[in-house]
Design a protein around this motif. Structure first.
Motif, PDB file in Angstrom:
ATOM      1  N   LEU A   1       0.711  -1.212  -0.011  1.00 36.37           N
ATOM      2  CA  LEU A   1      -0.064  -0.196   0.082  1.00 36.37           C
ATOM      3  C   LEU A   1       0.955   1.232  -0.084  1.00 36.37           C
ATOM      4  CD1 LEU A   1      -2.529  -1.085   2.635  1.00 36.37           C
ATOM      5  CD2 LEU A   1      -3.146  -0.509   0.027  1.00 36.37           C
TER       6      LEU A   1
ATOM      7  N   ALA B   1       2.407   1.855  -3.174  1.00 36.08           N
ATOM      8  CA  ALA B   1       1.383   2.282  -4.396  1.00 36.08           C
ATOM      9  C   ALA B   1       1.343   3.759  -4.020  1.00 36.08           C
ATOM     10  CB  ALA B   1       0.194   1.623  -4.078  1.00 36.08           C
TER      11      ALA B   1
ATOM     12  N   MET C   1     -13.423  10.515   1.604  1.00 34.04           N
ATOM     13  CA  MET C   1     -12.613   9.393   0.999  1.00 34.04           C
ATOM     14  C   MET C   1     -12.548   9.483  -0.370  1.00 34.04           C
ATOM     15  SD  MET C   1     -12.819   5.555   1.998  1.00 34.04           S
ATOM     16  CE  MET C   1     -14.324   5.249   1.548  1.00 34.04           C
TER      17      MET C   1
ATOM     18  N   VAL D   1      -7.623  10.940  -4.511  1.00 32.80           N
ATOM     19  CA  VAL D   1      -6.703   9.599  -4.361  1.00 32.80           C
ATOM     20  C   VAL D   1      -5.987   9.866  -3.220  1.00 32.80           C
ATOM     21  CG1 VAL D   1      -4.824  10.087  -6.028  1.00 32.80           C
ATOM     22  CG2 VAL D   1      -5.893   7.790  -5.582  1.00 32.80           C
TER      23      VAL D   1
ATOM     24  N   SER E   1      -8.125   9.015  -0.124  1.00 37.10           N
ATOM     25  CA  SER E   1      -8.691   7.708  -0.353  1.00 37.10           C
ATOM     26  C   SER E   1      -7.442   6.780   0.428  1.00 37.10           C
ATOM     27  CB  SER E   1      -8.822   7.259  -1.729  1.00 37.10           C
ATOM     28  OG  SER E   1      -9.527   8.180  -2.278  1.00 37.10           O
ATOM     29  N   PHE E   2      -6.178   7.239  -0.016  1.00 40.02           N
ATOM     30  CA  PHE E   2      -5.119   6.307   0.702  1.00 40.02           C
ATOM     31  C   PHE E   2      -5.034   6.691   2.105  1.00 40.02           C
ATOM     32  CE2 PHE E   2      -3.007   5.569  -3.622  1.00 40.02           C
ATOM     33  CZ  PHE E   2      -2.630   4.485  -3.454  1.00 40.02           C
TER      34      PHE E   2
ATOM     35  N   VAL F   1      -7.568   4.481   3.615  1.00 40.89           N
ATOM     36  CA  VAL F   1      -7.319   3.060   3.268  1.00 40.89           C
ATOM     37  C   VAL F   1      -6.231   2.432   4.493  1.00 40.89           C
ATOM     38  CG1 VAL F   1      -6.713   1.035   1.819  1.00 40.89           C
ATOM     39  CG2 VAL F   1      -8.390   2.650   1.175  1.00 40.89           C
TER      40      VAL F   1
END
Lengths: 183, 601
Positions: free
Chosen positions: A28, A31, A111, A115, A118-119, A122
């Motif tokens: 993760l 990424a 979220m 992005v 969002s990360f 998560v």
């Protein structure tokens, strides 16, 4: 006949499992790093509450360590107190994290928006899930410690618990530093 | 301490515990056959579940081969079994893709990962290292039941109205990330992801148990360098799984978020049927990186157990020590390392930086070195051996043959320049089916034929075994060899119908031929299934403890070992597993002490 066992197999299992959890978060975070270098990345501020939750988890690691020591010295009441405190601190951490997410949402860091947000959700979210797993395990130890029926002197479950608890603690520190340094 | 741990966990894993030896659990039907914690029963559960999946996955390939071989024909019976997916007796394009996807998913994960390493890691690790059971029998049982749950979810996805996932087994976004993109991207895709998440948990629980067991529960004298090669290969398989599956899980979680929570990890600038999607800022390539970081090690997760078992079976049935034991271990190790460093060779044509591409070419071609070492060692083990052509041995030799044929085309595909032409053609299909799919299947068959007597106390029927072998190996080459030519001619994979391409019309007859052979090979597998289940109850009984004259420890257990494997003490190990044809002895099992008159090894 003796079998070779330098380290208890359950503890070894845990170490291998921790290795695989590290791989998951490594996946993760890498990424995240890749994505950050692409356009349209928005920088976010972490909620202040995360600092308090960090303090909470650090203290809980200390109490967990002391609980293990007390257990090994068969100081029963001390162990009971410390395992209860650790459990409560664990719950407090989870509550802090969720309030932190709530505050983020209030500030408009939702979220879906970007992005990068969002990360954040998560990564921190998956960490909380791992920590909740630890809290459930603490609850089991807590019930065992106060149960009149079950008498255990085997330190392995407590040792496994302590190792996992320190692991989720370190994992959080790593993630926090990561999210602060690379935004 | 040992007794305390035993009472807490309900299962004794401590071999040093004498009271255990004569002690029998009161086993009910449920505790013996269903929620069993005995590694041997769990292995059989994995095997039979895997066989059911193999039947389903194989049947799908036959069904879509019918479409490819006979694109103009209609088969009313297809509608009878598939309903609205084959209206008028012809597969619908959507369902064709769904079946291709499910064929890949089922065979790669449910059969060749769970069915292969799940079966043989469970069965062989405790037996060959001299342990009573796995490090944690409870986690081991959970591993199977998570697999079972994953199976139920995946199986149920076959029956939903909009069909199962259909974006290919690699489920690349954006196709897989948007419900609107295709009928297979609706509920079927969510079920796929949930099933795979459960499957990953199952693999992880299994894998960490295998590693711990191999490193901690070996019997006295069983040093790492005395381990049979099966155990080494299963060890590296488990390490690969434990390190790579979590990364797939990360990728799958992000995909689930994109699908259901409105995030855009993998999505940006998408228009579906004239409608602009709101997703912004994501990158579908990110998914490919996460996917192939598992996806490539996965290839070796599938292949390594087959390598290990073939090594063992070839040595036993050549009545010769394995050639280059340490080189075998070292090459397994270097394959395991390289497995993590080559994932981008699946992505040469995604716009990858050509310089980066050339590094991945180099690393990919490096795998040829350990692979060649292994092939050389297998061939030199066979060389001048006193070969017994049992069905297991035939399948092991067949594995070597397929590994060579399929490995050679890997050198073509590993080059990024050639890949511009070859990617997404039938050449790729031929390559990975031979080297990974069929080769691993052969390893698995070899293992089943070889260890069946240990599993069930009976032999499989040899005649049926020979028929099974010859039909399968000839069939496998007849199916996949021609595909290389189709691929070189540029024929793309995954296409439903080639009627619109003049240049591929010349392959019509060839496609028909391939489909016919595929059907014949499928029928031969049914022969194996019949043999398997018939022999459980009616097979020839095993009368000696060590029917193959093998050295490894599983043959020192009773013919039908109970839970705990050895009724008395666990044997002590004094030598490596490959003392065949040594000092005038045909074989010397590992538990035999080194004699005065023996030469050192």
């Amino acid at each position: 006949m003796e079998q070779r066992k330098k380290i208890h197999p359950y503890k070894f299992n845990l170490w291998v499992a921790m290795g695989s959890m590290v791989m998951m978060f490594a996946g993760l975070t890498s990424a995240y790093v890749v994505k950050r270098n692409q356009p349209n990345w928005q920088v976010f501020e972490l909620p202040h509450l995360f600092w308090y939750s960090t303090a909470v988890i650090l203290i809980s690691s200390v109490t967990m360590h002391l609980a293990l020591r007390a257990f090994k010295k068969t100081q029963k009441s001390k162990y009971r107190t410390l395992i209860s405190v650790t459990f409560l601190l664990g719950v407090l951490f989870v509550v802090c994290q969720f309030i932190g997410f709530y505050q983020l949402q209030q500030k408009g860091v939702t979220m879906q928006k970007n992005v990068s947000y969002s990360f954040l959700y998560v990564i921190a979210g998956l960490h909380v899930i791992h920590l909740i797993g630890g809290v459930i395990a603490l609850l089991v130890l807590f019930i065992k410690a106060f149960s009149k029926k079950v008498k255990t002197y085997d330190p392995v479950p407590v040792e496994v618990m302590a190792t996992y608890w320190h692991f989720v603690d370190f994992l959080w520190i790593y993630l926090l530093l990561f999210l602060m340094a690379i935004r | 301490m040992s007794s305390v741990a035993a009472t807490i966990d309900g299962a004794d894993i401590h071999a040093g515990h004498d009271a255990h030896q004569e002690h029998h659990h009161h086993e009910t039907f449920v505790s013996k056959y269903v929620f069993s914690q005995d590694h041997k029963m769990i292995a059989k559960q994995f095997l039979i579940t895997g066989m059911i999946w193999a039947f389903i996955g194989g049947l799908f390939s036959v069904l879509f081969r019918i479409q490819l071989g006979y694109p103009d024909a209609t088969f009313p019976w297809l509608q009878d079994i598939l309903g609205h997916w084959a209206e008028g007796g012809k597969l619908k394009p959507e369902f064709y893709y769904a079946m291709v996807t499910m064929h890949g998913t089922i065979l790669v994960f449910f059969v060749l990962t769970a069915g292969l390493s799940g079966t043989f890691a469970n069965f062989l690790i405790p037996l060959q290292i001299g342990a009573r059971d796995m490090a944690s029998p409870m986690l081991n049982m959970l591993s199977y039941w998570f697999f079972f749950l994953a199976s139920i979810v995946m199986f149920s996805s076959l029956f939903v109205q909009t069909g199962p996932a259909s974006g290919g087994w690699t489920i690349y976004p954006p196709l897989s990330a948007l419900h609107e993109a295709s009928s297979g991207s609706k509920i079927g895709m969510d079920l796929w992801l949930v099933s795979m998440a459960l499957f990953i948990i199952s693999s992880l629980l299994g894998g960490l148990n295998y590693i711990t067991t191999i490193l901690n529960l070996r019997t006295k004298g069983m040093s790492m360098t005395r381990l049979p090669l099966t155990i080494w290969s299963l060890f590296f398989t488990a390490v690969l799984g434990v390190l790579s599956f979590p990364v797939l899980l990360s990728g799958a979680i992000l995909l689930l978020f994109d699908r259901n929570l409105g995030t855009s990890f993998y999505l940006s600038d998408i228009v579906i049927a004239g409608k602009i999607m709101p997703n912004e800022g994501g990158s579908p390539i990110l998914f490919q990186h996460l996917f192939w970081f598992l996806g490539h090690p996965e290839v070796y997760i599938i292949l390594l157990p087959a390598m290990g078992m073939s090594s063992e079976i070839i040595s036993v049935n050549s009545r010769k020590p394995i050639f280059g034991y340490m080189a075998m271990v070292a090459s397994l190790f270097s394959i395991a390392i390289l497995a993590f460093l080559v994932w981008a060779h699946h992505m040469f044509v995604t716009g990858l930086n050509p310089f980066l591409g050339s590094i991945f070419v180099l690393l990919t071609l490096l795998i040829a070195v350990p692979s060649a070492i292994k092939v050389f060692n297998w061939l030199t083990t066979l060389w001048r051996g006193n070969i017994r052509f049992t069905p297991a041995m035939l399948f092991a030799i067949g594995f070597v043959s397929l590994f060579i044929s399929g490995g050679l085309t890997g050198i073509f595909l590993g080059n990024s320049a050639l890949d511009i032409h070859l990617h997404d053609t039938y050449f790729v299909v031929a390559h990975f089916h031979i080297v990974m799919g069929v080769a691993s299947f052969f390893g698995m068959f070899a293992g089943v034929y070889h260890w069946y007597p240990k599993m069930y106390g009976r032999f499989l029927n040899n005649t049926l075994g020979y028929i099974h072998f010859w039909v399968t190996i000839i069939g496998a080459y007849l199916i996949f060899w021609p595909m290389h030519y189709e691929g070189l001619a540029g024929m793309p994979r995954r296409y439903y119908d080639f009627a619109n391409w003049e240049s591929f019309n010349m392959f019509g007859g060839l496609n028909e031929f391939i489909s016919t052979v595929a059907l014949v090979v499928f029928v031969a597998q049914i022969l194996f299934v019949i043999n398997f289940f018939y022999s459980i109850w009616r097979g020839r009984k095993v009368t000696t403890q060590n029917p193959w004259g093998a050295n490894t420890l599983e043959w020192t257990t009773p013919i039908r070992p109970g839970h705990g494997n050895w009724p008395g003490e666990i044997p002590e190990v004094h030598r490596w597993a490959y003392d065949y044809a040594k000092d005038g002895n045909e074989f010397i099992p590992q538990n035999v002490p080194v004699g005065e008159d023996e030469s050192k090894h």
